[in-house]
Design a protein around this motif. Structure first.
Motif, PDB file in Angstrom:
ATOM      1  N   LYS A   1      41.809  47.302  42.126  1.00  0.00           N
ATOM      2  CA  LYS A   1      41.865  48.017  40.842  1.00  0.00           C
ATOM      3  C   LYS A   1      40.570  48.761  40.552  1.00  0.00           C
ATOM      4  O   LYS A   1      40.561  49.804  39.895  1.00  0.00           O
ATOM      5  CB  LYS A   1      42.161  47.029  39.708  1.00  0.00           C
ATOM      6  N   THR A   2      39.452  48.224  41.043  1.00  0.00           N
ATOM      7  CA  THR A   2      38.161  48.851  40.739  1.00  0.00           C
ATOM      8  C   THR A   2      38.057  50.255  41.322  1.00  0.00           C
ATOM      9  O   THR A   2      37.386  51.122  40.770  1.00  0.00           O
ATOM     10  CB  THR A   2      37.016  47.992  41.290  1.00  0.00           C
ATOM     11  N   THR A   3      38.767  50.499  42.454  1.00  0.00           N
ATOM     12  CA  THR A   3      38.709  51.822  43.077  1.00  0.00           C
ATOM     13  C   THR A   3      39.884  52.702  42.647  1.00  0.00           C
ATOM     14  O   THR A   3      39.941  53.883  42.986  1.00  0.00           O
ATOM     15  CB  THR A   3      38.737  51.694  44.615  1.00  0.00           C
ATOM     16  N   GLY A   4      40.829  52.127  41.917  1.00  0.00           N
ATOM     17  CA  GLY A   4      41.951  52.922  41.410  1.00  0.00           C
ATOM     18  C   GLY A   4      42.978  53.297  42.450  1.00  0.00           C
ATOM     19  O   GLY A   4      43.806  54.177  42.229  1.00  0.00           O
ATOM     20  N   THR A   5      42.965  52.625  43.613  1.00  0.00           N
ATOM     21  CA  THR A   5      43.922  52.960  44.672  1.00  0.00           C
ATOM     22  C   THR A   5      45.150  52.062  44.580  1.00  0.00           C
ATOM     23  O   THR A   5      45.082  50.946  44.068  1.00  0.00           O
ATOM     24  CB  THR A   5      43.283  52.808  46.059  1.00  0.00           C
ATOM     25  N   GLU A   6      46.258  52.561  45.096  1.00  0.00           N
ATOM     26  CA  GLU A   6      47.506  51.807  45.128  1.00  0.00           C
ATOM     27  C   GLU A   6      48.184  52.036  46.464  1.00  0.00           C
ATOM     28  O   GLU A   6      48.151  53.144  46.997  1.00  0.00           O
ATOM     29  CB  GLU A   6      48.431  52.246  43.985  1.00  0.00           C
TER      30      GLU A   6
ATOM     31  N   LYS B   1      39.063  44.207  58.911  1.00  0.00           N
ATOM     32  CA  LYS B   1      38.015  44.625  59.844  1.00  0.00           C
ATOM     33  C   LYS B   1      36.826  45.211  59.083  1.00  0.00           C
ATOM     34  O   LYS B   1      35.670  44.990  59.436  1.00  0.00           O
ATOM     35  CB  LYS B   1      38.570  45.664  60.822  1.00  0.00           C
ATOM     36  N   GLY B   2      37.137  45.985  58.038  1.00  0.00           N
ATOM     37  CA  GLY B   2      36.081  46.565  57.221  1.00  0.00           C
ATOM     38  C   GLY B   2      35.279  45.497  56.501  1.00  0.00           C
ATOM     39  O   GLY B   2      34.050  45.594  56.354  1.00  0.00           O
ATOM     40  N   TYR B   3      35.971  44.436  56.036  1.00  0.00           N
ATOM     41  CA  TYR B   3      35.289  43.349  55.341  1.00  0.00           C
ATOM     42  C   TYR B   3      34.315  42.601  56.260  1.00  0.00           C
ATOM     43  O   TYR B   3      33.321  42.041  55.811  1.00  0.00           O
ATOM     44  CB  TYR B   3      36.300  42.354  54.785  1.00  0.00           C
TER      45      TYR B   3
ATOM     46  N   SER C   1      35.322  48.267  51.301  1.00  0.00           N
ATOM     47  CA  SER C   1      34.692  47.272  52.179  1.00  0.00           C
ATOM     48  C   SER C   1      33.223  47.084  51.801  1.00  0.00           C
ATOM     49  O   SER C   1      32.688  45.963  51.854  1.00  0.00           O
ATOM     50  CB  SER C   1      34.806  47.715  53.641  1.00  0.00           C
ATOM     51  N   GLN C   2      32.555  48.186  51.402  1.00  0.00           N
ATOM     52  CA  GLN C   2      31.174  48.074  50.942  1.00  0.00           C
ATOM     53  C   GLN C   2      31.091  47.205  49.685  1.00  0.00           C
ATOM     54  O   GLN C   2      30.194  46.356  49.556  1.00  0.00           O
ATOM     55  CB  GLN C   2      30.609  49.468  50.639  1.00  0.00           C
ATOM     56  N   GLU C   3      32.038  47.435  48.764  1.00  0.00           N
ATOM     57  CA  GLU C   3      32.068  46.638  47.544  1.00  0.00           C
ATOM     58  C   GLU C   3      32.254  45.160  47.877  1.00  0.00           C
ATOM     59  O   GLU C   3      31.657  44.278  47.260  1.00  0.00           O
ATOM     60  CB  GLU C   3      33.204  47.113  46.626  1.00  0.00           C
ATOM     61  N   TYR C   4      33.092  44.922  48.865  1.00  0.00           N
ATOM     62  CA  TYR C   4      33.344  43.540  49.277  1.00  0.00           C
ATOM     63  C   TYR C   4      32.064  42.910  49.812  1.00  0.00           C
ATOM     64  O   TYR C   4      31.737  41.753  49.497  1.00  0.00           O
ATOM     65  CB  TYR C   4      34.442  43.539  50.348  1.00  0.00           C
ATOM     66  N   GLN C   5      31.324  43.676  50.635  1.00  0.00           N
ATOM     67  CA  GLN C   5      30.108  43.139  51.253  1.00  0.00           C
ATOM     68  C   GLN C   5      29.045  42.798  50.212  1.00  0.00           C
ATOM     69  O   GLN C   5      28.178  41.940  50.447  1.00  0.00           O
ATOM     70  CB  GLN C   5      29.532  44.151  52.253  1.00  0.00           C
ATOM     71  N   ARG C   6      29.074  43.436  49.062  1.00  0.00           N
ATOM     72  CA  ARG C   6      28.084  43.182  48.018  1.00  0.00           C
ATOM     73  C   ARG C   6      28.426  41.952  47.156  1.00  0.00           C
ATOM     74  O   ARG C   6      27.659  41.562  46.289  1.00  0.00           O
ATOM     75  CB  ARG C   6      27.937  44.415  47.124  1.00  0.00           C
ATOM     76  N   LYS C   7      29.631  41.398  47.370  1.00  0.00           N
ATOM     77  CA  LYS C   7      30.038  40.233  46.588  1.00  0.00           C
ATOM     78  C   LYS C   7      29.297  38.985  47.079  1.00  0.00           C
ATOM     79  O   LYS C   7      28.760  38.940  48.192  1.00  0.00           O
ATOM     80  CB  LYS C   7      31.554  40.021  46.712  1.00  0.00           C
ATOM     81  N   SER C   8      29.361  37.990  46.244  1.00  0.00           N
ATOM     82  CA  SER C   8      28.775  36.705  46.641  1.00  0.00           C
ATOM     83  C   SER C   8      29.649  36.044  47.689  1.00  0.00           C
ATOM     84  O   SER C   8      30.791  36.429  47.893  1.00  0.00           O
ATOM     85  CB  SER C   8      28.636  35.789  45.420  1.00  0.00           C
ATOM     86  N   THR C   9      29.098  35.008  48.315  1.00  0.00           N
ATOM     87  CA  THR C   9      29.850  34.304  49.362  1.00  0.00           C
ATOM     88  C   THR C   9      31.138  33.715  48.808  1.00  0.00           C
ATOM     89  O   THR C   9      32.206  33.810  49.431  1.00  0.00           O
ATOM     90  CB  THR C   9      28.985  33.171  49.966  1.00  0.00           C
ATOM     91  N   LEU C  10      31.055  33.117  47.620  1.00  0.00           N
ATOM     92  CA  LEU C  10      32.262  32.544  47.011  1.00  0.00           C
ATOM     93  C   LEU C  10      33.304  33.620  46.710  1.00  0.00           C
ATOM     94  O   LEU C  10      34.501  33.425  46.921  1.00  0.00           O
ATOM     95  CB  LEU C  10      31.890  31.802  45.717  1.00  0.00           C
ATOM     96  N   GLU C  11      32.843  34.758  46.194  1.00  0.00           N
ATOM     97  CA  GLU C  11      33.772  35.863  45.879  1.00  0.00           C
ATOM     98  C   GLU C  11      34.424  36.401  47.157  1.00  0.00           C
ATOM     99  O   GLU C  11      35.617  36.705  47.174  1.00  0.00           O
ATOM    100  CB  GLU C  11      33.018  36.989  45.157  1.00  0.00           C
ATOM    101  N   LYS C  12      33.611  36.496  48.223  1.00  0.00           N
ATOM    102  CA  LYS C  12      34.160  36.964  49.505  1.00  0.00           C
ATOM    103  C   LYS C  12      35.236  36.008  50.004  1.00  0.00           C
ATOM    104  O   LYS C  12      36.303  36.440  50.477  1.00  0.00           O
ATOM    105  CB  LYS C  12      33.046  37.075  50.548  1.00  0.00           C
ATOM    106  N   GLU C  13      34.961  34.739  49.921  1.00  0.00           N
ATOM    107  CA  GLU C  13      35.933  33.744  50.381  1.00  0.00           C
ATOM    108  C   GLU C  13      37.227  33.838  49.577  1.00  0.00           C
ATOM    109  O   GLU C  13      38.330  33.738  50.132  1.00  0.00           O
ATOM    110  CB  GLU C  13      35.335  32.341  50.263  1.00  0.00           C
ATOM    111  N   GLU C  14      37.086  34.062  48.275  1.00  0.00           N
ATOM    112  CA  GLU C  14      38.268  34.148  47.417  1.00  0.00           C
ATOM    113  C   GLU C  14      39.108  35.384  47.755  1.00  0.00           C
ATOM    114  O   GLU C  14      40.335  35.319  47.849  1.00  0.00           O
ATOM    115  CB  GLU C  14      37.837  34.174  45.947  1.00  0.00           C
ATOM    116  N   VAL C  15      38.419  36.526  47.930  1.00  0.00           N
ATOM    117  CA  VAL C  15      39.139  37.765  48.279  1.00  0.00           C
ATOM    118  C   VAL C  15      39.829  37.614  49.630  1.00  0.00           C
ATOM    119  O   VAL C  15      40.998  37.989  49.792  1.00  0.00           O
ATOM    120  CB  VAL C  15      38.172  38.966  48.301  1.00  0.00           C
TER     121      VAL C  15
END
Length: 798
Positions: free
Chosen positions: A46-51, A445-447, A740-754
């Motif tokens: 949702k943050t990037t507005g893509t569907e 792969k991007g993540y 994928s960049q946004e994902y990489q900036r998340k915390s470890t817990l957030e990454k695991e959840e995503v």
């Protein structure tokens, strides 16, 4: 992966409505599982507005199974009888018709037995598009009134809708009831689209339209008959004719889109035009449909206007054989009809209470005009209501041929609508699920990629996007090819006018004379001119003066001779036009091929670099529209031969009495002179030639204008759109990398959840995919068993 057997589906499907309905409910349940999974995937981004691109398609697949709508597109050139056929199916004057092109937008007609009267629904999103188009037209009229007036001179039938638009008149509501009101609403709707295509071609409401106007109406049936729609409705799609594309180049895209969305195609052929040039456009249409759909298995043909068959025309068997050979449509899918008679009969029979004055009603008079012959008015006064009703029933059931088509195709297709729709919806969903799984794989792969590497890839993609969007060389290539085509057309049209023009001397050359023998036939009627005309055809006598005018004693003979001369020369001119158009088309095709290769050569390195880095295939194709070939027809001579009064002195013998001849007792026969006025009819050959040359110039100019419109509205816009597609594809993958960049900036817990959510979505959608495969097998079995009771012609389409 274990496949779960769907509940409610027996291992052996039976041809019962209960089994089909149980299966339908299970398919609905499965698709309802797919939709929220896709929604969950969309929520992650949702943050990037893509569907996900298949979201709407999967929702629509679910809606189709819930409603059970088997889509059948009706395809026909202008004036082949498409609207009349649809009106005959519903037994009412549902669709408006006129001599000029009517349909500009596709319209859904849902055959619903529960509808007491026709109802037109226009979705709110579509209404908004129409309102925006009307506002664009309104503003353009205020800014460039003179230019708009000039553009619309050849479309006087659109003037009232334009006046209503300028006056802020409400064109149509969201919901319209009643057959008369529906027709009144459809006409301005189609006119609005045509006005937009002429006045503001950059704003096309149809191109943005995702939901079509829909009419719900009961199919025509007589008392005691019924169509079982418990298992679904047949949805007829009224499409714009493919040969109407000259007025709006988007019609081709609308046409192709509806063919792709429809399970069945009904092609209308004109019996009177089967072996003429007009049939060529229909043949091309069928070939285009077959190409889109991968064959003609689901195509039916209606050969209309068989009431005009004469003893020398093709028999029904010959027609079926001809259609099978020329159009590659199975002979069992070919039906002969008289749509006008069927419609008039259905409309009359559809009236429950015509009253005592039934003979004066339009329903009775229109049918009488069709079936009672030249003296229909007198015969209608003498016939009883019961006898006339019997004739109407005979037309519907037998003579029009429509009932055979109606029962063997329409009725049977409705019976198999449910399994057919389920198969189509499951296949559509399966295709998009496969695409979703590919998308998930790319994101995973991007993540897992390094943030620094992702940043480098985004920067490289930005450079690629800039290179495409600022590609002056690609725009220059497009304009260069556009100029080459324009220059070639200008030369060809100039040569065409020169070569096709006629002159008086050429009319009487030995070649023309011997080939046609038309002038000789006209002159041999007149003995006094016979010798003089024979001397005119000596081609060795170069000094011979050919006549500029020829006189006849009969108006009919003068007009006949004038028309024969006109036909002779116009036929030769038509040959030159057809040859020139063929050469033009070959040149344009060659240049388009060269352009595609050159653009591919220039843009391929950009795509290959991105493909190498992203390990994805870029399916970007340049698809330019085809050049429409104009139908060349010369009108008849429109002027009358000149009428002259010639006074001729004649002599006659009369008996008179004279005093010197037997003292008036015996009359004497004498000769006297008198004047008589004789009418002569003069054909001025120069006038005939001038009329032909005028039409030659007009048609040649139309060819040039047609090509010019093609280059501006189709060729150039599509080529430039290709550059936008290139940019769009690259931007889609840039979005993926950005996420994928946004994902990489998340915390470890957030990454695991995503990642946990992504893997859960992947597992859930895989389960749905496996169950779809099982459902498809079972629905096909149901369709096979359920369809065994259907007519073979209907089954062959399954």
């Amino acid at each position: 992966m274990t496949t779960v057997t769907p509940q409610g589906i027996p291992q052996t499907a039976e041809s019962s409505q209960d089994t089909v309905e149980a299966l339908r409910q299970d398919v609905i349940h499965l698709l309802k599982q797919a939709v929220p999974i896709v929604e969950r995937y969309n929520d992650l981004h949702k943050t990037t507005g893509t569907e996900f691109s298949g979201t709407l398609a999967i929702r629509q697949a679910l809606a189709n199974v819930e409603e059970i709508a088997l889509r059948m597109a009706v395809v026909a050139p202008m004036k082949a009888g498409k609207s009349t056929i649809i009106n005959a199916i519903v037994g009412q004057p549902l669709l408006p018709a006129r001599n000029t092109a009517m349909t500009a937008i596709a319209t859904e007609i849902v055959l619903d037995t529960k509808c007491p009267e026709p109802v037109l629904f226009v979705p709110q999103e579509t209404l908004t598009l129409f309102e925006e188009a009307a506002e664009e037209i309104r503003q353009e009229c205020h800014k460039n009134r003179a230019e708009v007036q000039a553009k619309l001179q050849k479309y006087p039938h659109l003037s009232q809708t334009l006046i209503n638009i300028i006056s802020n008149y409400t064109l149509f509501p969201a919901k319209t009831r009643g057959v008369e009101n529906v027709g009144k609403a459809l006409q301005p709707m189609n006119d609005l689209v045509r006005l937009a295509s002429e006045i503001v071609p950059t704003y096309n409401p149809v191109k943005r339209m995702r939901e079509l106007p829909q009419i719900r109406v009961a199919p025509f049936t007589l008392e005691g008959e019924a169509i079982n729609t418990a298992l679904g409705n047949l949805v007829i799609i009224d499409t714009p004719g493919p040969n109407e594309a000259g007025e709006n180049l988007e019609i081709k895209n609308i046409f192709a889109e509806q063919l792709e969305r429809s399970s069945l195609i009904l092609v209308v052929l004109d019996f009177t035009q089967l072996k003429t040039e007009a049939a060529k456009s229909v043949q091309d249409t069928v070939q285009a449909i077959a190409k889109i759909r991968g064959g003609t298995e689901n195509i039916y043909a209606l050969v209309n206007k068989i009431d005009q068959r004469r003893s020398s025309d093709m028999t029904p068997e010959q027609v079926r054989e001809f259609v099978q050979q020329e159009f590659n449509i199975s002979s069992s899918h070919v039906f002969e009809i008289s749509a006008q008679r069927a419609y008039c009969a259905a409309r009359f029979l559809n009236q429950r209470d015509l009253g005592e004055d039934w003979q004066t009603r339009p329903e009775a008079r229109d049918l009488a005009r069709e079936i009672l012959g030249d003296d229909w008015e007198e015969d209608l006064k003498d016939i009883s209501k019961d006898n006339f009703t019997k004739k109407a029933r005979k037309q519907w059931y037998e003579r029009s041929g429509f009932y055979q088509f109606f029962t063997k195709v329409i009725n049977e297709l409705i019976k198999i609508a449910a399994p057919k729709v389920m198969i189509d919806s499951l296949r559509i969903t399966e295709g998009y699920i496969k695409q979703l799984l590919e998308d998930i794989n790319l994101r995973k792969k991007g993540y897992q990629a390094d943030l620094h590497i992702l940043q480098e890839e985004v920067e490289k993609l930005n450079q690629d996007i800039d290179a495409v969007e600022k590609s002056v060389s690609l725009l220059n290539i497009i304009e260069e090819y556009q100029k080459k085509i324009k220059d070639f057309i200008a030369r060809e049209v100039s040569n065409l006018k020169k070569n096709a023009r006629a002159d008086v001397n050429r009319l009487f050359s030995q070649e023309e004379y011997e080939q046609a023998d038309l002038p000789k036939k006209a002159f041999l009627i007149f003995k006094e001119l016979e010798q003089g005309f024979k001397s005119l055809i000596r081609i060795n006598d170069k000094s011979r003066q050919y006549p500029s005018e020829i006189t006849f004693s009969s108006r009919n003979e003068a007009k006949e001779f004038q028309q024969k001369i006109f036909d002779l020369v116009s036929q030769k001119a038509e040959c030159k036009f057809h040859k020139a158009q063929k050469e033009i088309q070959q040149f344009v095709d060659k240049k388009i091929t060269e352009l595609k290769e050159e653009i591919k050569k220039k843009s391929q390195p950009i795509l290959e670099k991105a493909q190498e880095r992203l390990q994805r295939t870029f399916n970007v194709q340049l698809s330019l529209p085809n050049l429409e070939v104009l139908q060349i027809n010369f009108d008849n001579c429109k002027f009358e031969p000149e009428t002259l009064d010639e006074i001729v002195e004649k002599k006659r013998k009369v008996k008179k009495r004279f005093w010197w001849h037997w003292l008036w007792l015996v009359p004497k026969e004498v000769e006297e002179t008198y004047a008589e006025t004789i009418k002569k009819y003069v054909v001025h050959l120069s006038q005939v030639v001038n009329e032909i040359n005028k039409q030659i110039d007009t048609q040649a100019n139309q060819i040039e204008e047609n090509v010019s419109n093609y280059l501006e509205k189709g060729f150039k816009s599509e080529a430039e759109q290709y550059l936008k597609y290139l940019s769009s594809y690259l931007k889609d993958y840039r979005t993926t990398l950005t996420e994928s960049q946004e994902y990489q900036r998340k915390s470890t817990l957030e990454k695991e959840e995503v990642m946990k959510q992504i893997e859960k979505i992947e597992m859930d959608i895989q389960n749905v995919r496996c169950n779809i495969s099982d459902y498809l097998t079972r629905v096909k079995q149901v369709l096979q068993n359920y369809g065994s009771s259907c007519d073979s012609t209907a089954n062959s389409s399954c």
